[in-house]
Design a protein around this motif. Structure first.
Motif, mmCIF file in Angstrom:
data_model
loop_
_atom_site.group_PDB
_atom_site.id
_atom_site.type_symbol
_atom_site.label_atom_id
_atom_site.label_comp_id
_atom_site.label_asym_id
_atom_site.label_seq_id
_atom_site.Cartn_x
_atom_site.Cartn_y
_atom_site.Cartn_z
ATOM 1 N N LEU A 1 1.711 10.538 -3.361
ATOM 2 C CA LEU A 1 1.103 10.888 -2.081
ATOM 3 C C LEU A 1 2.066 10.734 -0.914
ATOM 4 N N LEU A 2 3.122 9.967 -1.092
ATOM 5 C CA LEU A 2 4.152 9.821 -0.056
ATOM 6 C C LEU A 2 5.516 10.063 -0.704
ATOM 7 N N PRO A 3 5.749 11.269 -1.183
ATOM 8 C CA PRO A 3 6.984 11.516 -1.938
ATOM 9 C C PRO A 3 8.246 11.404 -1.092
ATOM 10 N N ALA A 43 12.628 6.284 8.753
ATOM 11 C CA ALA A 43 11.692 6.008 9.834
ATOM 12 C C ALA A 43 11.027 7.270 10.391
ATOM 13 N N PRO A 44 11.775 8.359 10.658
ATOM 14 C CA PRO A 44 11.110 9.565 11.188
ATOM 15 C C PRO A 44 10.068 10.136 10.229
ATOM 16 N N ALA A 45 10.398 10.137 8.931
ATOM 17 C CA ALA A 45 9.455 10.680 7.954
ATOM 18 C C ALA A 45 8.186 9.836 7.886
ATOM 19 N N LEU A 46 8.336 8.520 7.932
ATOM 20 C CA LEU A 46 7.180 7.643 7.861
ATOM 21 C C LEU A 46 6.322 7.775 9.126
ATOM 22 N N SER A 47 6.974 7.868 10.290
ATOM 23 C CA SER A 47 6.225 8.051 11.536
ATOM 24 C C SER A 47 5.416 9.338 11.502
ATOM 25 N N HIS A 48 6.023 10.398 10.941
ATOM 26 C CA HIS A 48 5.325 11.690 10.862
ATOM 27 C C HIS A 48 4.129 11.596 9.921
ATOM 28 N N LEU A 49 4.301 10.979 8.766
ATOM 29 C CA LEU A 49 3.221 10.894 7.792
ATOM 30 C C LEU A 49 2.056 10.049 8.299
ATOM 31 N N THR A 64 0.831 -1.199 0.000
ATOM 32 C CA THR A 64 0.000 0.000 0.000
ATOM 33 C C THR A 64 0.865 1.247 0.000
ATOM 34 N N LEU A 65 1.958 1.227 0.745
ATOM 35 C CA LEU A 65 2.878 2.369 0.748
ATOM 36 C C LEU A 65 3.421 2.627 -0.661
ATOM 37 N N ARG A 66 3.759 1.563 -1.364
ATOM 38 C CA ARG A 66 4.289 1.737 -2.721
ATOM 39 C C ARG A 66 3.246 2.353 -3.649
ATOM 40 N N GLN A 67 1.994 1.950 -3.490
ATOM 41 C CA GLN A 67 0.940 2.532 -4.324
ATOM 42 C C GLN A 67 0.799 4.025 -4.060
ATOM 43 N N GLY A 90 4.439 19.866 -8.382
ATOM 44 C CA GLY A 90 5.061 19.147 -9.485
ATOM 45 C C GLY A 90 4.491 17.762 -9.674
ATOM 46 N N GLU A 91 4.007 17.151 -8.583
ATOM 47 C CA GLU A 91 3.441 15.811 -8.687
ATOM 48 C C GLU A 91 2.037 15.860 -9.294
#
Length: 264
Positions: free
Chosen positions: A97-99, A137-143, A88-91, A241-242
């Motif tokens: 959506l998760l740049p 890890a910090p970026a993913l925890s924040h998102l 799901t993260l890859r999608q 840009g996305e």
């Protein structure tokens, strides 16, 4: 919650028809007082052909199934980790959506990675392996809005963690004679509180569509015990840009933009 398998993860999912139904309910009933059609709801979510006269119409919002994104897992030391589903993260990353959370390809479906040791995990139903997904890890925890450790898991690993995270209950039913009805014995899974699901929504209305007020919605059963409720909100939009690339793009806080695909 539906316990059928997803193509991506093999985890339970929220059926698109159920998501559409409860969000449509934010705009009132199909028909108002006096039997008049609720035009605003019908334009966004469609209306049934109640008289079999061809008067039914499709809605301009097309919903995808709510796929499992992440769910909490209790560790041996009492801490809670969040298991994020790699597929799901890859999608989400593919659609911009998760740049900030790129993931390396990992071929092993039993692989997982996280800031915890194997000894911290509860007893697993099958052996798993560790790998390097290469996420920050910090970026993913924040998102994901989770302050504790986040584990990224491939398909088989996510299913193994899911079995440890859910609560299973065995149910039956009694007949009028107070005896167990034949064929009523069944087992259900309770989706853990704090689990996250994502659904892609296409808006074909030609105008911004509002999903209604941010309030709890009833999607499952046992509402009298506090089960079956969820909240829904749109993901933050990706960088400009996305969105210009033509990939799926979420709406802002005001609603779902026309001719775009959003995630809720």
């Amino acid at each position: 919650m539906c316990s059928s398998d997803l193509v991506l993860s093999g985890l339970p999912y929220l059926p698109h028809s159920a998501l559409k139904g409860v969000l449509a309910g934010r705009h009132g009933n199909v028909h108002g007082r006096g039997g008049a059609l609720n035009a605003r709801r019908a334009k966004l979510f469609g209306a049934p052909d109640v008289n079999d006269d061809g008067s039914g119409r499709p809605g301009s919002l097309v919903f995808g199934d709510g796929e499992a994104l992440a769910f909490p897992l209790l560790l041996r030391d009492g801490r809670r980790a969040l298991v994020a589903v790699a597929a799901t993260l890859r999608q989400l990353a593919h659609h911009g959506l998760l740049p900030t959370v790129p993931l390396r390809p990992v071929d092993d479906p039993r692989a997982w990675e996280g800031p915890v040791s194997s000894a911290d995990l509860p007893a697993l139903p099958e052996p798993l392996s560790t790998a390097r997904f290469g996420f920050a890890a910090p970026a993913l925890s924040h998102l994901l809005g989770f302050p504790g450790p986040v584990i990224v898991a491939a398909a088989d690993a996510a299913r193994a963690f899911w079995q440890l995270a859910v609560e299973e209950r065995t149910l039956t039913a009694l007949g009028p004679d107070r005896r167990v009805q034949a064929g009523s014995l069944r087992t259900v899974e309770l989706v853990p509180a704090g689990a996250l699901f994502v659904s892609r929504i296409s808006n074909l209305a030609g105008e911004e569509a509002d999903l209604g007020p941010a309030a709890l919605l009833q999607l499952g059963a046992w509402e009298g015990t506090g089960c079956g409720y969820f909240s829904a909100k749109l993901l933050s939009p990706p960088p400009p840009g996305e969105t210009a690339s033509g990939e799926a793009s979420p709406a802002g806080e005001g609603g779902i933009r026309p001719d775009r695909k959003s995630v809720v």
